[in-house]
Design an enzyme around this catalytic site. Structure first.
Site, PDB file in Angstrom:
ATOM      1  N   VAL A  11      29.630 -12.020   4.261  1.00 55.33           N
ATOM      2  CA  VAL A  11      30.143 -10.826   3.601  1.00 55.33           C
ATOM      3  C   VAL A  11      31.391 -11.154   2.778  1.00 55.33           C
ATOM      4  O   VAL A  11      31.488 -10.795   1.604  1.00 55.33           O
ATOM      5  CB  VAL A  11      30.426  -9.707   4.626  1.00 55.33           C
ATOM      6  CG1 VAL A  11      31.055  -8.504   3.933  1.00 55.33           C
ATOM      7  CG2 VAL A  11      29.140  -9.306   5.330  1.00 55.33           C
ATOM      8  N   LYS A 103      32.166  -2.076  12.226  1.00 55.88           N
ATOM      9  CA  LYS A 103      31.765  -0.827  12.889  1.00 55.88           C
ATOM     10  C   LYS A 103      32.250  -0.738  14.332  1.00 55.88           C
ATOM     11  O   LYS A 103      32.623   0.330  14.802  1.00 55.88           O
ATOM     12  CB  LYS A 103      30.259  -0.641  12.815  1.00 55.88           C
ATOM     13  CG  LYS A 103      29.430  -1.700  13.510  1.00 55.88           C
ATOM     14  CD  LYS A 103      28.111  -1.942  12.807  1.00 55.88           C
ATOM     15  CE  LYS A 103      28.377  -2.669  11.532  1.00 55.88           C
ATOM     16  NZ  LYS A 103      27.298  -3.326  10.864  1.00 55.88           N
ATOM     17  N   GLU A 127      33.288   2.369   4.557  1.00 54.40           N
ATOM     18  CA  GLU A 127      31.915   2.691   4.137  1.00 54.40           C
ATOM     19  C   GLU A 127      30.955   1.574   4.537  1.00 54.40           C
ATOM     20  O   GLU A 127      29.813   1.823   4.951  1.00 54.40           O
ATOM     21  CB  GLU A 127      31.868   2.873   2.616  1.00 54.40           C
ATOM     22  CG  GLU A 127      30.509   3.243   2.067  1.00 54.40           C
ATOM     23  CD  GLU A 127      30.063   4.635   2.493  1.00 54.40           C
ATOM     24  OE1 GLU A 127      30.671   5.618   2.088  1.00 54.40           O
ATOM     25  OE2 GLU A 127      29.093   4.713   3.266  1.00 54.40           O
ATOM     26  N   GLY A 132      25.415  -0.542   5.291  1.00 54.44           N
ATOM     27  CA  GLY A 132      25.568  -1.461   4.170  1.00 54.44           C
ATOM     28  C   GLY A 132      25.832  -0.783   2.846  1.00 54.44           C
ATOM     29  O   GLY A 132      26.823  -0.067   2.679  1.00 54.44           O
ATOM     30  N   GLU A 188      20.009 -11.964  14.828  1.00 55.36           N
ATOM     31  CA  GLU A 188      20.879 -13.057  15.255  1.00 55.36           C
ATOM     32  C   GLU A 188      20.256 -13.799  16.434  1.00 55.36           C
ATOM     33  O   GLU A 188      19.310 -13.322  17.062  1.00 55.36           O
ATOM     34  CB  GLU A 188      22.245 -12.482  15.636  1.00 55.36           C
ATOM     35  CG  GLU A 188      22.831 -11.735  14.432  1.00 55.36           C
ATOM     36  CD  GLU A 188      24.273 -11.310  14.649  1.00 55.36           C
ATOM     37  OE1 GLU A 188      25.018 -12.041  15.317  1.00 55.36           O
ATOM     38  OE2 GLU A 188      24.636 -10.255  14.121  1.00 55.36           O
ATOM     39  N   ASP A 199      24.427  -1.595  18.074  1.00 52.46           N
ATOM     40  CA  ASP A 199      24.825  -1.534  16.667  1.00 52.46           C
ATOM     41  C   ASP A 199      24.570  -0.125  16.107  1.00 52.46           C
ATOM     42  O   ASP A 199      25.440   0.460  15.447  1.00 52.46           O
ATOM     43  CB  ASP A 199      24.013  -2.581  15.885  1.00 52.46           C
ATOM     44  CG  ASP A 199      24.283  -2.543  14.391  1.00 52.46           C
ATOM     45  OD1 ASP A 199      25.328  -3.063  13.970  1.00 52.46           O
ATOM     46  OD2 ASP A 199      23.448  -1.994  13.651  1.00 52.46           O
ATOM     47  N   LYS A 203      27.355   2.857  14.661  1.00 55.24           N
ATOM     48  CA  LYS A 203      27.225   3.536  13.370  1.00 55.24           C
ATOM     49  C   LYS A 203      27.115   5.050  13.561  1.00 55.24           C
ATOM     50  O   LYS A 203      27.738   5.830  12.841  1.00 55.24           O
ATOM     51  CB  LYS A 203      26.004   3.004  12.618  1.00 55.24           C
ATOM     52  CG  LYS A 203      26.171   1.547  12.178  1.00 55.24           C
ATOM     53  CD  LYS A 203      24.845   0.971  11.689  1.00 55.24           C
ATOM     54  CE  LYS A 203      24.979  -0.473  11.258  1.00 55.24           C
ATOM     55  NZ  LYS A 203      23.646  -1.128  11.088  1.00 55.24           N
ATOM     56  N   GLY A 301      23.324  -7.409   5.135  1.00 56.04           N
ATOM     57  CA  GLY A 301      23.299  -8.537   4.218  1.00 56.04           C
ATOM     58  C   GLY A 301      24.601  -8.604   3.446  1.00 56.04           C
ATOM     59  O   GLY A 301      25.283  -7.593   3.248  1.00 56.04           O
TER      60      GLY A 301
END
Lengths: 332, 332
Positions: A11, A103, A127, A132, A188, A199, A203, A301
């Site tokens: 990233v 997050k 954001e 993403g 992963e 995850d 979010k 990504g």
């Protein structure tokens, strides 16, 4: 605008790449020049997909976060505790705006960090932490700001959606679909964070805060992952005219109770969320005046996440100083 | 924030209703009180779906636009020329921010009006002019501000989409589907603006300005409506694995040429836009870092349009002062 980037994984490198290749556009759109003054990561000699040029290097991101020549710190280290947390806190205490894709950090410490930021008129933006490139927090905080939100339903984890799509369309079992996802780089090596729904829960907690004005509260989310699903479950769903998706949902009851869940849900084929396949993310938001709004796109990504991070930088350059969660953090 | 509403049709009445029923939320989200000080429409005695209470009435909207006790004028009169144009111009020249849902006005006079606004630091906002409640301009101007946009494709007119959906699913012919749409209130008595693609062209021109930084230019859009389509065309499309949608599209060629079109297009069933049926609107935006982003929802109707208008008011209350088209109007 002088930017310090803490973390140079996929990233961080994509953010550098974006600022380098679209810098002309960003200037036209904001009237400001975006300049990276310093970056920080552990290993300077690691091969990376970006040009460091004469950008300063800091081994310690919290030193970067305090540099006099940095106006905004981009935190892309990750993790709720430790070095990421310290970097963001240091940046805010040293008068820097913060943009983060983290997050877990925001779901756990977001309210306290937002209070620090709001007290001194700094911007804390995240954001990129939710879905993403899809501007779902902006849609909630701004696009639908006139609405009383009654419900959120989202495909929030591309890894799980890919696995379920493969199990449904390819008829493969969970283990094989997971192995495929890992081979393609979607999952992963330790996939538990994704497949157990953690995850998605992070979010959901953040979206709920913005949509309903309540502090993120992971403990109040019922969380069930997808590891127990079989190709048979998906075949049954198809015969019943739908499919199974891992959804993060939040529904406000008429009594004002908020029901938050991450779990595999049967979704009829005539619903838009049923047709979101592969690694895509999508969120359906219901407001009292807008009705149902759906936003969809790449949820993970490097490049997609960089798109959201730099959108936050653009907002800061344009002078937007919004409460991180859409309402004063002290009111959450 | 003291608001004057020019025009009390469906949309104006819904804005009043929204401000009355969600005023508490808006205060929490902005720290400001939203107050309607004056409204304007021709006939005070017409039955309307809103409470006027002790709000002042002006017969002439350009008088309303100059009142000292109005900070923001909401223009929902409609039409590119005449009274709507005069009202917006008067408001800006008298130091008022303007929020409008008027796509024809913005497509034709938007750049000049934005120049007036930007010169004196006023906000001119028109999210409601494109796709009702769907925050497509915000997504382009802010959510995807980091991206070089290469393509836009949208179902921009709910009336046409409803007619095509009925022709496809019900097998009825164009005239019958149009009559149905009129009966349900989706199409106007004179439907030419919708079915000839003019409404879509106005919206496309505005989106193109924000996405590509070029002035809206209706003359450079190739426009073809849906009136010549037959149930046979739709049946053929289905046999070829897709459907026909009236799309507004803008594509940037590698040479930097912008191709803008409104026309019936074959859309394969595996594309998201193929599954947008009935009166919904949806736009697919492709950016170099974000990839494809889709936003979808109610594109018309009083409440949906009010949602977008009040979202613009919230941005103004939060102190956002953005260029109307995302870049300085003088640069368009």
């Amino acid at each position: 605008m002088r930017i310090g980037i803490a973390g140079l994984g996929n990233v961080g490198a994509a953010v550098m790449q974006l600022l380098q290749s679209n810098g002309d556009l960003l200037s036209v759109r904001t009237g400001k020049k975006f300049e990276i003054t310093a970056v920080s990561a552990r290993d300077k000699n690691k091969a990376r997909n970006c040009m460091l040029g004469d950008i300063d290097w800091e081994t310690d991101p919290s030193i970067l976060a305090a540099r006099a020549d940095v106006d905004v710190v981009v935190e892309v280290i990750g993790g709720a505790e430790g070095i990421a947390h310290k970097t963001v806190e240091t940046a805010l205490k040293n008068g820097k705006h913060v943009v983060t894709a983290n997050k877990a950090l925001i779901a756990v410490h977001g309210v306290v960090l937002a209070q620090i930021a709001e007290k001194v008129g700094l911007q804390l933006s995240f954001e990129a932490a939710v879905c993403g490139a899809v501007p779902v927090l902006k849609t909630l905080r701004e696009g639908l700001a006139a609405n009383r939100i009654s419900s959120l339903r989202g495909i929030l984890n591309g890894t799980c959606n890919y696995i379920l799509s493969r199990m449904e369309q390819g008829g493969v079992d969970f283990a094989a679909a997971l192995a495929e996802a890992q081979q393609k780089g979607y999952a992963e090596t330790n996939p538990r964070n994704d497949i157990d729904g953690i995850d998605s829960a992070n979010k959901l907690a953040i979206m709920v805060a913005v949509a309903f004005g309540r502090a993120p509260d992971l403990d109040s989310i019922f969380v069930e992952g997808i590891a127990a699903l079989t190709p048979n479950d998906l075949r049954d769903a198809r015969m019943r005219g739908g499919c199974i998706k891992l959804l993060g949902t939040a529904d406000l009851t008429p009594q004002g109770e908020l029901i938050q869940r991450v779990q595999p849900v049967f979704v009829p084929h005539n619903e838009a969320l049923a047709r979101v396949s592969g690694v895509l993310n999508a969120v359906e938001i219901t407001g009292d005046f807008a009705g149902k709004i759906i936003v969809q796109g790449q949820g993970a990504g490097g490049t997609a996440t960089a798109s959201a991070i730099v959108a936050d930088l653009v907002d800061i350059a344009r002078g937007h100083r919004d409460c991180a969660f859409g309402v004063a953090a002290s009111a959450l």
